[in-house]
Design a protein around this motif. Structure first.
Motif, PDB file in Angstrom:
ATOM      1  N   ALA A   8      54.803  54.214  38.454  1.00  0.00           N
ATOM      2  CA  ALA A   8      53.399  53.813  38.804  1.00  0.00           C
ATOM      3  C   ALA A   8      52.871  52.634  38.441  1.00  0.00           C
ATOM      4  CB  ALA A   8      52.514  55.183  38.336  1.00  0.00           C
ATOM      5  N   THR A   9      53.736  51.720  38.080  1.00  0.00           N
ATOM      6  CA  THR A   9      53.478  50.223  38.042  1.00  0.00           C
ATOM      7  C   THR A   9      54.082  49.543  39.119  1.00  0.00           C
ATOM      8  OG1 THR A   9      55.497  49.714  36.512  1.00  0.00           O
ATOM      9  CG2 THR A   9      53.342  50.533  35.477  1.00  0.00           C
ATOM     10  N   GLY A  10      54.654  49.874  39.860  1.00  0.00           N
ATOM     11  CA  GLY A  10      55.445  49.353  41.067  1.00  0.00           C
ATOM     12  C   GLY A  10      56.996  49.393  40.770  1.00  0.00           C
ATOM     13  N   GLN A  11      57.421  50.028  39.745  1.00  0.00           N
ATOM     14  CA  GLN A  11      58.739  49.774  39.074  1.00  0.00           C
ATOM     15  C   GLN A  11      59.510  51.118  39.770  1.00  0.00           C
ATOM     16  OE1 GLN A  11      59.241  49.394  35.088  1.00  0.00           O
ATOM     17  NE2 GLN A  11      61.452  48.379  35.464  1.00  0.00           N
ATOM     18  N   ARG A  12      60.739  50.946  40.201  1.00  0.00           N
ATOM     19  CA  ARG A  12      61.436  52.109  40.459  1.00  0.00           C
ATOM     20  C   ARG A  12      62.803  51.961  39.815  1.00  0.00           C
ATOM     21  NH1 ARG A  12      63.073  54.893  46.298  1.00  0.00           N
ATOM     22  NH2 ARG A  12      64.933  55.951  45.688  1.00  0.00           N
ATOM     23  N   ILE A  13      63.079  52.929  38.643  1.00  0.00           N
ATOM     24  CA  ILE A  13      64.344  52.621  38.067  1.00  0.00           C
ATOM     25  C   ILE A  13      65.462  53.901  38.186  1.00  0.00           C
ATOM     26  CG2 ILE A  13      65.089  52.846  35.555  1.00  0.00           C
ATOM     27  CD1 ILE A  13      62.280  52.293  34.745  1.00  0.00           C
ATOM     28  N   GLU A  14      66.391  53.484  38.911  1.00  0.00           N
ATOM     29  CA  GLU A  14      67.414  54.404  39.309  1.00  0.00           C
ATOM     30  C   GLU A  14      68.453  54.739  37.924  1.00  0.00           C
ATOM     31  OE1 GLU A  14      67.649  55.850  41.976  1.00  0.00           O
ATOM     32  OE2 GLU A  14      66.637  54.528  43.414  1.00  0.00           O
ATOM     33  N   ASN A  15      68.829  55.886  37.857  1.00  0.00           N
ATOM     34  CA  ASN A  15      69.472  56.357  36.414  1.00  0.00           C
ATOM     35  C   ASN A  15      68.532  55.996  35.202  1.00  0.00           C
ATOM     36  OD1 ASN A  15      71.280  57.360  34.781  1.00  0.00           O
ATOM     37  ND2 ASN A  15      72.657  55.396  34.774  1.00  0.00           N
ATOM     38  N   GLY A  16      67.131  56.438  35.329  1.00  0.00           N
ATOM     39  CA  GLY A  16      66.478  56.041  34.301  1.00  0.00           C
ATOM     40  C   GLY A  16      66.181  56.974  33.153  1.00  0.00           C
TER      41      GLY A  16
END
Length: 412
Positions: A8-16
């Motif tokens: 929700a800060t604009g970040q998308r993390i795969e395998n996070g």
């Protein structure tokens, strides 16, 4: 660990990975070997987001069952009831709190209804099972003031040959109230000056209604303004400018897209739906892409519920708004749109420093979804509030029932 994380800060993390310690988020980033002593939750194939926040709910003040004995959300006795506080009507045993938690909702903003020009104070609650409203209150969250434009107050009072009966009567009522509040503030300021100078002085008589309005003028209480039409929102901005306060959010905001640039410039959030329109004339110009258009203009878009059923599916409502925006040619990512039900409502409620995003130091309000939360098939599998499991779809021990529901079970 291992899921797709939307911060929700604009970040998308795969395998996070989201690391939680002592009720706070400790670390967010790519999956790595966790430190010793941490419980590991396998999130592979799943999605992780901040807890969902509903900026406009009447749970507890209009609880289930919906009978007159429980109808405590609208003090329909005067156009100005700024003296009432929603928290004094909240029933913590409302089963809807539990149902909302199953939809990933960790924080709720409970408002009085919209029958009056000034409906009273709203309160922000943690969505935790509790015996009392005090135990649910979000620590340090500012109070809010519910105001209402348009058809509701003029309909409620105009039919009784009372003011307001028109939109111009509405505005006259706002202005008269703010004049009284400013005068009340001057009397208290004069009293304090005399006291500080050692002069004998009697304090003004305390007025609960004016206490709330004065809190707005001082910037301590946040205005949440029910308003559908673009022209009325512009009128309310003029009133706010005249008396020196700011509007934090417009609610419902069906025509927010018509003045999206104005809302963005003034940093006023637009809390709305995707598909609620046509219920009354002032709703008639609602469009599904409303939130997306506000977002695209640089504004603070929020998807809210105003409904005990919709609050369980705010992710789906956000998905509808996102899809409509994309159909209109707007390039909005899921990493951005998740903020419509997390970060942006937290901002509007004055609690963004504490919750609404997955960032180190914030409260560990987290949802594990079994699928992409923007899928109609997605369900919240587990919900953490302050780092503790508040809901688990697969474990009855974390599927709370209210005392009211338990009592019904005993009658069967």
């Amino acid at each position: 660990m291992g899921g797709t994380v939307l911060t929700a800060t604009g970040q998308r993390i795969e395998n996070g990975m989201v690391l939680i310690r002592d009720g706070r988020i400790e670390r967010v980033g790519p999956a790595a070997e966790p430190p010793a002593g941490y419980e590991v939750v396998d999130a592979r194939g799943r999605w992780v987001t901040p807890g969902v926040i509903d900026a406009h709910s009447h749970m507890g003040v209009y609880p289930s069952p919906g009978v007159q004995a429980h109808s405590d959300g609208n003090e329909i006795t005067d156009p100005n009831t700024a003296q009432v506080w929603a928290e004094h009507s909240v029933w913590p045993q409302d089963p809807n709190f539990n149902l909302a938690r199953a939809g990933g909702v960790t924080t709720v903003h409970i408002l009085p209804g919209s029958a009056n020009l000034f409906g009273g104070r709203g309160v922000t609650l943690r969505n935790v099972p509790a015996r009392t409203t005090q135990a649910m209150k979000f620590p340090g969250a500012p109070y809010t003031l519910k105001m209402a434009c348009g058809e509701n107050p003029k309909r409620v009072y105009g039919g009784r040959n009372r003011s307001p009966s028109t939109r111009m009567g509405n505005v006259a009522g706002y202005r008269a109230a703010w004049i009284n509040a400013a005068d009340y503030g001057r009397k208290w300021d004069a009293y304090r000056r005399k006291s500080e100078d050692g002069e004998k002085a009697d304090p003004p008589k305390r007025d609960l209604q004016l206490d709330t309005l004065l809190g707005v003028l001082k910037g301590d209480i946040l205005v949440q303004n029910h308003c559908y039409r673009a022209d009325e929102m512009a009128q309310m901005i003029d009133v706010a400018d005249e008396f020196g306060y700011r509007i934090t959010s417009f609610h419902h905001t069906t025509e927010g897209y018509k003045i999206a640039d104005v809302l963005a410039k003034r940093d006023i959030c637009a809390a709305t739906w995707a598909n609620w329109w046509g219920g009354k004339l002032e709703q008639f110009d609602g469009i599904e892409a409303n939130a997306a258009l506000v977002h695209a203009a640089g504004g603070c878009a929020i998807i809210h519920s105003d409904d005990p059923d919709l609050i369980q599916r705010l992710n789906q409502e956000a998905a509808e708004a996102l899809a409509a925006g994309r159909d209109a040619g707007l390039q909005i990512s899921e990493a951005e749109a998740i903020g419509w039900i997390t970060a942006n409502p937290a901002k509007a409620l004055g609690v963004l420093k504490e919750t609404g995003t997955l960032e180190p130091g914030k409260r560990a309000d987290v949802v594990l979804w079994d699928k992409n939360p923007f899928s109609v098939y997605a369900r919240a599998e587990r919900v953490w509030i302050d780092g503790g499991v508040a809901y688990d779809r697969h474990d009855p021990a974390f599927q709370a029932k209210s005392d009211f529901e338990i009592g019904l079970g005993g009658l069967r």
